[in-house]
Design an enzyme around this catalytic site. Structure first.
Site, short mmCIF file in Angstrom:
data_model
loop_
_atom_site.label_atom_id
_atom_site.label_comp_id
_atom_site.label_asym_id
_atom_site.label_seq_id
_atom_site.Cartn_x
_atom_site.Cartn_y
_atom_site.Cartn_z
N TYR A 145 37.29 36.80 34.90
CA TYR A 145 36.25 36.64 35.94
C TYR A 145 34.93 36.17 35.29
O TYR A 145 34.41 36.86 34.41
CB TYR A 145 36.11 38.00 36.64
CG TYR A 145 34.86 38.24 37.43
CD1 TYR A 145 34.44 37.37 38.44
CD2 TYR A 145 34.10 39.40 37.22
CE1 TYR A 145 33.30 37.63 39.18
CE2 TYR A 145 32.96 39.68 37.96
CZ TYR A 145 32.56 38.79 38.93
OH TYR A 145 31.44 39.05 39.66
N ASP A 230 39.77 47.23 35.55
CA ASP A 230 39.03 46.87 36.75
C ASP A 230 40.07 46.61 37.84
O ASP A 230 40.77 45.60 37.80
CB ASP A 230 38.17 45.62 36.45
CG ASP A 230 37.33 45.20 37.64
OD1 ASP A 230 37.72 45.49 38.79
OD2 ASP A 230 36.29 44.54 37.44
N ILE A 232 39.60 46.29 41.16
CA ILE A 232 38.87 45.93 42.38
C ILE A 232 39.77 45.24 43.41
O ILE A 232 39.52 45.29 44.61
CB ILE A 232 37.64 45.06 42.02
CG1 ILE A 232 36.75 44.81 43.24
CG2 ILE A 232 38.02 43.75 41.38
CD1 ILE A 232 35.41 44.16 42.91
N LYS A 272 36.28 43.82 47.90
CA LYS A 272 37.39 42.90 48.13
C LYS A 272 38.39 43.47 49.13
O LYS A 272 38.77 42.80 50.07
CB LYS A 272 38.12 42.60 46.81
CG LYS A 272 37.21 42.27 45.65
CD LYS A 272 36.43 40.99 45.87
CE LYS A 272 35.45 40.75 44.73
NZ LYS A 272 34.67 39.53 44.90
#
Ligand SMILES: Cc1ncc(COP(=O)(O)O)c(C=O)c1O
Length: 494
Positions: A145, A230, A232, A272
């Site tokens: 990312y 992570d 998410i 998200k």
């Protein structure tokens, strides 16, 4: 300039990467079906807008949550005054239940291990401040990312050392790649404090396999370092293989209550899965009480507002609603991803097989003029300025193979997605025609050298080109006949 801090004037934020530049270009000329139909379509933003229509009716049906009331009585004063920075116990309970539900209740989470933060951005940075000092390093699998350069490095001074993954195995993490990154860090005299993974991956849109997670856990066990996962995108997994959280693997291997258990930390956010990035709700989940305590103290720099916590505890406690929401979310994500993948396929563009996320990892290597990052940048500029679509080049995600792009699909209507695919298809066919026209001319030239009949053909080729287009230089001019042929072929495929 001299009066400003080094942090304010350094360029490690990444603001000038193509990832952020693309957003700026989009802002100058944003597509709108009615007011600006020739504008740039934003496909560089991992936003989930597919289920907002389910959230709004919930708010209408639950006016107390939005109106800051409890059983019809205003609690405005209670919410407006000082907030304990530990976060509301009711909200933390609702959040951990939701996290468990997303993971099929195979693991449960303890609200006392949660630290609330203003989004995953803040959670990741806070973890860096807790686990590493300036000049220490974290290893990250690529592609990653693009925001991590800002979130992990910029203000903390922590270094990112890439674990280079490649298309040869679908960008999976391997032991040799991790070991190479570790050696690289040692060569640079950096102390490695941990590995950070994104599972499901941004930008790949894939979930990590159990064996990859085993490998990573073995590695951090061996090197006595941390692992941040992570997660998410945990709730965006729309098809098999299903999501496996690192917590599940730790439990499977009976590693709870060990030292490794305390060195694994999860990052989560509602940006998200619930599509609420504007609400700024994130969390750190850690099994180390010292990390939890330090992170809570640090979280006062980025708390989640009281009214947001209040509203979302009511929403997340409504289990019937969250269940239906998640199921519908998966269906819509799957459909939109499928539309993108099949649309691109008809334009001769392939995507990495994916099962999660809000984006596809798209292979455009065959459209590059050469196998270089300069060529990738040239192609990206054409796509942004001429095709009018903003996507993110692989280089902004630190991919080592030129020609890959991240293309987001969940921030737009189906009709906008169709238009974007149409634009890309026309672009690809124009490239094919230019190349065909170029090849045809070369071959005619070759023949013309030997044969007077071919000289006539060459003349007629020039004449035809002069008739059809006048504004572009000859070698790049589209071949009129090829244009209609290729367009017909693409239409037939559609
Ligand atoms: C992997 C990853 N981590 C963190 C973030 C930041 O999320 P938030 O909006 O919760 O700060 C993003 C946003 O795109 C992301 O993709």
């Amino acid at each position: 300039m001299g009066l400003l801090s080094r942090r304010a004037t350094c360029n490690t934020h990444g603001q000038d990467s193509s990832y952020f530049l693309g957003w700026q270009e989009y802002k100058k000329n944003p597509y709108n079906e009615v007011n600006n139909p020739n504008g740039i379509i934003q496909m560089g933003l991992a936003e989930n807008q597919l289920c907002l229509d389910l959230l709004e009716p919930w708010l209408m049906k639950n006016p107390d949550a939005l109106g800051l009331k409890r059983d019809g009585i205003s609690i405005f004063k209670e919410l407006a005054l000082f907030q304990d920075y530990n976060g509301f116990p009711a909200f933390k309970r609702a959040l951990v239940d939701f996290m468990g539900e997303i993971r099929g209740n195979k693991v449960s989470f303890d609200p006392n291990h949660v630290v609330l933060t203003a989004g995953a951005t803040s959670a990741n940075e806070t973890l860096m401040f807790c686990l590493a000092d300036q000049g220490d390093a974290f290893l990250l699998p690529t592609p990653y990312y693009p925001g991590f350069d800002r979130d992990l490095r910029w203000r903390t001074g922590v270094e990112i050392v890439p674990i280079h993954c490649t298309s040869s195995n679908g960008f999976k993490v391997t032991l040799p790649a991790i070991e190479q990154a570790y050696r690289q860090a040692q060569k640079r005299k950096l102390r490695v404090k941990g590995v950070l993974i994104t599972n499901p991956s941004n930008p790949l849109g894939t979930t990590m396999a159990r064996d990859e997670l085993y490998l990573l856990i073995n590695f951090i066990e061996d090197k006595q370092i941390h692992l941040i996962s992570d997660e998410i995108y945990a709730g965006t997994v729309f098809t098999s293989p299903s999501f496996v959280s690192v917590m599940e693997v730790l439990k499977d291997r009976n590693l709870d209550q060990t030292q490794v258990w305390e060195r694994v930390h999860i990052v989560y956010s509602l940006s998200k899965d619930l599509g609420l990035p504007g609400f700024r709700v994130g969390a750190i989940y850690s099994n180390d009480p010292v990390v939890v305590s330090a992170a809570i103290k640090m979280s006062s720099f980025g708390l989640v507002s009281s009214q947001t916590q209040y509203l979302l505890s009511a929403m997340l406690f409504d289990k019937k609603f969250t269940k239906e929401y998640m199921s519908e979310n998966h269906k819509r994500l799957q459909k939109q991803q499928k539309d993108l993948v099949s649309g691109l396929e008809k334009a001769g563009i392939r995507c990495l097989d994916s099962n999660a996320g809000l984006f596809c990892w798209v292979d455009m290597r065959h459209l590059l003029k050469s196998n270089t990052f300069e060529a990738e940048m040239e192609l990206w500029q054409k796509i942004v300025y001429h095709v009018k679509i903003n996507i993110s080049p692989g280089s902004s995600c630190h991919c080592i193979e030129p020609g890959w792009f991240r293309v987001c699909f969940a921030n737009m209507l189906e009709s906008t997605l169709k238009l974007a695919i149409q634009r890309l298809k026309s672009f690809v066919s124009s490239i094919a025609m230019k190349s065909q026209s170029h090849q045809e001319l070369k071959s005619l030239r070759r023949k013309a050298r030997n044969n007077w009949v071919s000289r006539l053909s060459l003349q007629s080729f020039y004449d035809r080109e002069q008739d059809t287009t006048t504004e572009v230089s000859f070698s790049y001019r589209p071949h009129f006949m090829s244009l209609s042929n290729i367009a017909a072929t693409l239409d037939a495929a559609a």
